[in-house]
Scaffold this motif. Structure first.
Motif, PDB file in Angstrom:
ATOM      1  N   VAL A   1      30.196 -25.250   4.763  1.00 44.14           N
ATOM      2  CA  VAL A   1      28.867 -25.306   5.394  1.00 44.14           C
ATOM      3  C   VAL A   1      28.247 -26.682   5.200  1.00 44.14           C
ATOM      4  O   VAL A   1      27.794 -27.337   6.156  1.00 44.14           O
TER       5      VAL A   1
ATOM      6  N   LEU B   1      23.076 -22.513   4.325  1.00 44.28           N
ATOM      7  CA  LEU B   1      22.626 -23.384   5.403  1.00 44.28           C
ATOM      8  C   LEU B   1      21.120 -23.595   5.348  1.00 44.28           C
ATOM      9  O   LEU B   1      20.621 -24.713   5.589  1.00 44.28           O
TER      10      LEU B   1
ATOM     11  N   VAL C   1      27.605 -29.686   8.155  1.00 39.98           N
ATOM     12  CA  VAL C   1      26.264 -30.210   8.413  1.00 39.98           C
ATOM     13  C   VAL C   1      26.229 -31.724   8.215  1.00 39.98           C
ATOM     14  O   VAL C   1      25.597 -32.452   8.999  1.00 39.98           O
TER      15      VAL C   1
ATOM     16  N   MET D   1      19.788 -18.462  11.071  1.00 37.32           N
ATOM     17  CA  MET D   1      19.076 -18.952   9.898  1.00 37.32           C
ATOM     18  C   MET D   1      17.683 -18.325   9.763  1.00 37.32           C
ATOM     19  O   MET D   1      17.300 -17.868   8.684  1.00 37.32           O
TER      20      MET D   1
ATOM     21  N   LEU E   1      30.486 -23.216  12.311  1.00 38.03           N
ATOM     22  CA  LEU E   1      29.286 -23.015  11.517  1.00 38.03           C
ATOM     23  C   LEU E   1      28.588 -21.712  11.893  1.00 38.03           C
ATOM     24  O   LEU E   1      28.036 -21.014  11.019  1.00 38.03           O
TER      25      LEU E   1
ATOM     26  N   CYS F   1      27.786 -18.472   9.416  1.00 40.35           N
ATOM     27  CA  CYS F   1      26.451 -17.896   9.233  1.00 40.35           C
ATOM     28  C   CYS F   1      26.432 -16.390   9.431  1.00 40.35           C
ATOM     29  O   CYS F   1      25.393 -15.750   9.198  1.00 40.35           O
TER      30      CYS F   1
ATOM     31  N   SER G   1      20.076 -29.478   7.237  1.00 40.59           N
ATOM     32  CA  SER G   1      20.464 -28.500   8.261  1.00 40.59           C
ATOM     33  C   SER G   1      19.490 -28.456   9.429  1.00 40.59           C
ATOM     34  O   SER G   1      19.896 -28.483  10.602  1.00 40.59           O
TER      35      SER G   1
ATOM     36  N   HIS H   1      20.113 -26.183   2.643  1.00 39.88           N
ATOM     37  CA  HIS H   1      20.548 -27.573   2.798  1.00 39.88           C
ATOM     38  C   HIS H   1      19.428 -28.389   3.434  1.00 39.88           C
ATOM     39  O   HIS H   1      18.805 -27.975   4.422  1.00 39.88           O
TER      40      HIS H   1
ATOM     41  N   VAL I   1      23.014 -20.822  15.721  1.00 40.29           N
ATOM     42  CA  VAL I   1      22.945 -21.092  14.280  1.00 40.29           C
ATOM     43  C   VAL I   1      21.498 -21.035  13.801  1.00 40.29           C
ATOM     44  O   VAL I   1      21.192 -20.453  12.739  1.00 40.29           O
TER      45      VAL I   1
END
Length: 339
Positions: free
Chosen positions: A219, A254, A223, A286, A241, A245, A260, A257, A282
């Motif tokens: 991950v 993620l 990124v 998230m 990615l 997730c 991200s 980070h 993505v």
């Protein structure tokens, strides 16, 4: 008694008839030229013979030599016509002189077009024992530190895994952690990044390999290297990615980070087609579940701009779901954000 010698008498002509004497003096033959002053009396009429109908004279053949004179004798013409009736002059038949119906079927019927080659079926999936052996060799090469060995190993894995990804529940054929670490480590090398994204995506199609990839730091590596990737490598990295997730630990890593959000917002605005679709997906993974810190306003703004422009149907669906989830959780006021 005195004898007197006999006087020799003058020889008499063979024919005393004047008509025949005249004929013997002027013989007409096909080889002698015709004398126009000579007029022969017509022959006496005779009973007609029962002969077959006279065939038409043959057409002039350009291969035969022309006649020496247009004024040939009547006896020669009669002789020639009789000879042609008995032995007709014929040309050897050629295909271009024959009528269409007399041409052979092989000349009229075109050859059937050759059938296109059937599509080559994909190679059968490798067995667990073969995959285990392949992963063992890849582990040795990827950990050797030699770039040529790493490149050749990535190419070998790409050749084996991309046409036939590992199925769910690979068992003993699951990717070892050392191999996954080696593949993820190749993402930051420009000469290996393209092949590494192919292999990573093929490995992550199996759910148990996604967990191995998260544990191998995939991950964070994706990124941090997304901005340096180009073309289809960006799409494959975003697709991998998105698969990572699907695991709670992948989405949590993620969100934690620092890069991200800015990197994914840049990908939404920069990419098109499949890349934009995966970037929106993505972000939805998230922040669509309502867990963690609320997203910064730039996330909703990027998604709204993407929905107003060109976007795939799946990307629009994911973006709409994200905005709706943010509104329901009290994290977004669509009126204020859209103004």
């Amino acid at each position: 008694m005195k004898t007197h010698p006999k006087l020799k008498s003058t020889p008499r002509p063979l024919f005393s008839c004047g008509f025949f004497g005249h004929c013997t003096q002027s013989v007409v033959s096909p080889t002698t030229p015709h004398n126009p002053s000579l007029h022969l009396p017509p022959p006496p009429p005779s009973a007609p013979e029962s002969l077959p109908p006279h065939p038409p004279p043959p057409a002039s053949d350009p291969t035969l030599p022309p006649s020496s004179s247009s004024s040939s004798s009547s006896s020669s013409s009669t002789s020639q016509s009789f000879t042609q009736w008995r032995f007709p002059i014929q040309k050897p038949p050629f295909s271009h002189d024959l009528p269409p119906e007399s041409v052979s079927e092989t000349e009229q019927t075109p050859e059937p077009a050759s059938e296109p080659n059937p599509p080559i079926p994909p190679p059968p999936p490798m067995s667990s024992s073969n995959m285990a052996e392949l992963f063992h060799v890849a582990e040795l090469q990827l950990t050797s530190g030699v770039d040529d060995a790493r490149i050749s190993t990535l190419q070998l894995l790409e050749k084996k895994l991309v046409p036939n990804p590992l199925p769910e529940g690979g068992g003993s054929a699951a990717c070892p952690t050392a191999v996954m670490v080696g593949v993820v480590g190749c993402l930051n090398d420009a000469s290996m990044a393209k092949a590494a994204t192919k292999v990573l995506l093929a490995l992550c199609l199996a759910e148990e390999n996604r967990r191995v990839a998260v544990e191998a730091g995939a991950v964070a590596e994706v990124v941090e290297t997304l901005a340096g990737l180009e073309g289809t490598a960006v799409e494959r990295a975003l697709a991998a990615l998105e698969l990572l997730c699907t695991l709670p630990e992948g989405a949590a890593e993620l969100r934690s980070h620092a890069l991200s959000v800015p990197v994914l917002v840049e990908m939404v605005a920069k990419t098109a087609g499949r890349g934009k679709e995966c970037a929106i997906s993505v972000l939805a993974a998230m922040f669509g579940c309502g867990e963690g810190e609320p997203p910064p306003p730039v996330v909703a703004q990027a998604v709204l701009l993407a929905l107003q422009g060109e976007c795939s149907a799946r990307g629009r669906r994911k973006g709409t779901q994200l905005l709706k989830a943010l509104e329901e959780n009290g994290r977004l006021d669509l009126t204020e954000e859209g103004s």
